[in-house]
Scaffold this active site. Structure first.
Site, PDB file in Angstrom:
ATOM      1  CE  LYS A 155     103.797-127.367  -5.347  1.00  0.00           C
ATOM      2  NZ  LYS A 155     102.417-127.553  -4.893  1.00  0.00           N
TER       3      LYS A 155
ATOM      4  CE1 TYR B  85      76.471-116.335   2.691  1.00  0.00           C
ATOM      5  CE2 TYR B  85      76.759-114.078   3.451  1.00  0.00           C
ATOM      6  CZ  TYR B  85      76.443-115.393   3.716  1.00  0.00           C
ATOM      7  OH  TYR B  85      76.083-115.763   4.973  1.00  0.00           O
TER       8      TYR B  85
HETATM    9  S1  IVH Z   1     108.057-121.889  -2.336  1.00  0.00           S
HETATM   10  C1  IVH Z   1     107.743-117.800  -4.539  1.00  0.00           C
HETATM   11  N1  IVH Z   1     108.202-124.190  -1.113  1.00  0.00           N
HETATM   12  O1  IVH Z   1     103.193-124.643  -3.574  1.00  0.00           O
HETATM   13  C2  IVH Z   1     107.535-119.241  -4.296  1.00  0.00           C
HETATM   14  N2  IVH Z   1     106.085-123.523  -1.997  1.00  0.00           N
HETATM   15  O2  IVH Z   1     102.518-124.305  -6.405  1.00  0.00           O
HETATM   16  C3  IVH Z   1     107.095-119.535  -2.918  1.00  0.00           C
HETATM   17  N3  IVH Z   1     104.267-125.110  -1.523  1.00  0.00           N
HETATM   18  O3  IVH Z   1     101.829-121.426  -3.372  1.00  0.00           O
HETATM   19  C4  IVH Z   1     106.698-120.911  -2.758  1.00  0.00           C
HETATM   20  N4  IVH Z   1     105.476-126.568  -0.393  1.00  0.00           N
HETATM   21  O4  IVH Z   1     101.598-122.965  -1.314  1.00  0.00           O
HETATM   22  C5  IVH Z   1     107.396-123.328  -1.773  1.00  0.00           C
HETATM   23  N5  IVH Z   1     108.441-126.191   0.050  1.00  0.00           N
HETATM   24  C6  IVH Z   1     107.669-125.326  -0.599  1.00  0.00           C
HETATM   25  C7  IVH Z   1     106.288-125.561  -0.783  1.00  0.00           C
HETATM   26  C8  IVH Z   1     105.540-124.635  -1.502  1.00  0.00           C
HETATM   27  C9  IVH Z   1     104.257-126.265  -0.835  1.00  0.00           C
HETATM   28  C10 IVH Z   1     103.092-124.519  -2.184  1.00  0.00           C
HETATM   29  C11 IVH Z   1     102.872-123.051  -1.919  1.00  0.00           C
HETATM   30  C12 IVH Z   1     102.815-122.398  -3.281  1.00  0.00           C
HETATM   31  C13 IVH Z   1     102.504-123.563  -4.160  1.00  0.00           C
HETATM   32  C14 IVH Z   1     102.982-123.315  -5.557  1.00  0.00           C
END
Ligand code: IVH
Length: 370
Positions: A136, A54
Site C-alpha cells: 500500500k 477563500y
Molecule cells: S486499491 C477501490 N491499491 O489507499 C479500491 N489502493 O485507503 C482502490 N492505495 O484511496 C484502491 N496503495 O489511494 C489500492 N496498492 C494499492 C494502494 C492503494 C495505496 C491508497 C489509495 C486509496 C487508499 C485507500
C-alpha cells in the site's frame, strides 16, 4: 441614559462605510490573510478554509479596492500571480467515484475479511480463492483518463467524487504514459494509482534546501501532494515524482472484456507503459497473506518508496463484480495496515513548562527523525 450602539469592527462593514484609513488597514489584513491561505493551499497542500470562504475574502478585497483605487498597492492580491481563484485548478467529476479501502490491523481481521468474502460468495472452505497482495503506497491517488489510447484528463482524488484537473502536472510524472503503447486501445480507460516521492529524491531535495539555508520538507507524501498541485508544471517536473498503477475507473468496453483477473489487468497496464508494483503476488488463504504482510514489513525500510501497509484484493473480476461495495469501500479488498513506523532518536533536553495555574509539565525535546 440611551445605550450606545455597539460599533462594528471595520472587518464587518461594507466598503462604502469605511474611512480611507480603515480601508487601508483592512486591505493589508486581507492581503496577508489571502497570502497565508495561498501558501497553505499551494505549498503545504493543507488548506484550512473552503474555496467559498477563500473566494469571499478575495471578493471583499476586490470590492474595497474598487471603492478606494488609490489604495491598490504592489502587494494587492488582485495583482499576485497564482492568487486568483480563476487560476486555481478546474474541478473534474470522476466518471466512477474514487473509493477508499476498509482496514485490517490484526491477523484476526485478515481472517475475518476472507471469511466475509467466502460467506458472501458461498465459497466452499476447501476451494482455492485467489487473493492478490501488494504494498500500500503512501502517496496520493490520481485518476488518468485515456480516450482511444491518449491521456485526456488527469485528476487528483479530491473528495472521491470530484477532484482537480492537474493533467499538465501528471504528464511530468514517471510511469504515466501520454499515449498507451501498442494498438487496439479501449475507447475509454481510466487508470488509477498512486503518485509518490521516491525516498532518495526527497532526501536530495531536502539537502539542496538545507544547503541554500531553507527549511526542509517534513515528509515525502505531503511534498508529493504539494508538488502535484503547482500551477507551474515545470516545478512538478523538477521534483521527478513517480507513479504505480493499481486500479481503474470507467472503462469502455467493460473491464471483464479486457482481462479476467486483477493480476491480468495490472499486466495489461504494464504492457500499455504504466509502472506497476513488482511485489504484487497471487496468494491463497489467511496464512499466506499474513506471511506476505510480515515479509513486506521486513523489507519496508529498504524499499525506495514509503508504504503504510499491504492491500489484498480478490483476484477474479467476476467475483469482484458479485461482491460489489459497502458504502464507500469494495467488499472484495482490504488494507492491512502497519503500525506507525518506529524510530530511535536522542533526548536533547527536558523543558519544564509552567501552566496558567502554576502546574509544571516536563516536555521532552527530541532530535527530529522522519
Ligand atoms: S486499491 C477501490 N491499491 O489507499 C479500491 N489502493 O485507503 C482502490 N492505495 O484511496 C484502491 N496503495 O489511494 C489500492 N496498492 C494499492 C494502494 C492503494 C495505496 C491508497 C489509495 C486509496 C487508499 C485507500
Amino acid at each position: 441614559m440611551a445605550a450606545k450602539k455597539p460599533k462594528t469592527s471595520p472587518a464587518e462593514r461594507a466598503p462604502e462605510a469605511l474611512s480611507e484609513k480603515e480601508a487601508k488597514a483592512e486591505l493589508t489584513r486581507l492581503s496577508l490573510t489571502l497570502a497565508e491561505h495561498d501558501r497553505r493551499y499551494h505549498q503545504e497542500d493543507a488548506p484550512t478554509i473552503s474555496d467559498a470562504e477563500y473566494d469571499a475574502l478575495k471578493r471583499r478585497s476586490d470590492a474595497i479596492e474598487k471603492h478606494f483605487p488609490q489604495l491598490v498597492g504592489l502587494d494587492s492580491p488582485s495583482l499576485r500571480v497564482g492568487a486568483k481563484p480563476a487560476e486555481r485548478f478546474e474541478k473534474v467529476r470522476h466518471a466512477r467515484p474514487m473509493l477508499s479501502l476498509d482496514n485490517a490491523f490484526t491477523d484476526e481481521d485478515v481472517a475475518e475479511f476472507l471469511g466475509r468474502v467466502r460467506r458472501f460468495l458461498n465459497w466452499p472452505e476447501d476451494e482455492t480463492l485467489e487473493i492478490t497482495a501488494e504494498p500500500k503506497i503512501d502517496g496520493l491517488s490520481a485518476s488518468l483518463r485515456y480516450e482511444d489510447g491518449v491521456l485526456t484528463v488527469g485528476a487528483t482524488r479530491g473528495d472521491g467524487a470530484e477532484g482537480e484537473n492537474v493533467t499538465a502536472n501528471l504528464k511530468t510524472v514517471e510511469g504515466i504514459p501520454h499515449t498507451l503503447k501498442g494498438k487496439d486501445h479501449p475507447a475509454v480507460f481510466e487508470v488509477r494509482g498512486e503518485v509518490y516521492f521516491p525516498k532518495d529524491r526527497f532526501a536530495a531535495l531536502n539537502e539542496t534546501l538545507i544547503a541554500a539555508g531553507k527549511e526542509p520538507y517534513a515528509n515525502p507524501r505531503n511534498t508529493a501532494a504539494g508538488s502535484l498541485r503547482q500551477l507551474d508544471a515545470s516545478i512538478t517536473a523538477s521534483r521527478r515524482l513517480q507513479f504505480f498503477a493499481y486500479a481503474w475507473g470507467e472503462t469502455v468496453p467493460d473491464i471483464q472484456q479486457i482481462a479476467k483477473t486483477q493480476k491480468g489487468v495490472v499486466e495489461q497496464l504494464a504492457r500499455w507503459g504504466f509502472a506497476t508494483n513488482p511485489l504484487m503476488r497471487v496468494l491463497n488463504g489467511a496464512d499466506d497473506l499474513i506471511a506476505y504482510y510480515h515479509d513486506i514489513g521486513e523489507r519496508r525500510a529498504a524499499l525506495p518508496y514509503d508504504i503504510d501497509g499491504v492491500v489484498y484484493k480478490v483476484n477474479r473480476l467476476d467475483l469482484q463484480a458479485r461482491l460489489g461495495f459497502v458504502s464507500r469501500s469494495p467488499r472484495w479488498a482490504t488494507a492491512h495496515k502497519f503500525a506507525a513506523e518506529k524510530a530511535e532518536t536522542i533526548l536533547l533536553d527536558i523543558d519544564i513548562q509552567v501552566g496558567r495555574t502554576g502546574v509544571l509539565t516536563p516536555v521532552a525535546r527530541l532530535k527530529p527523525v522522519t
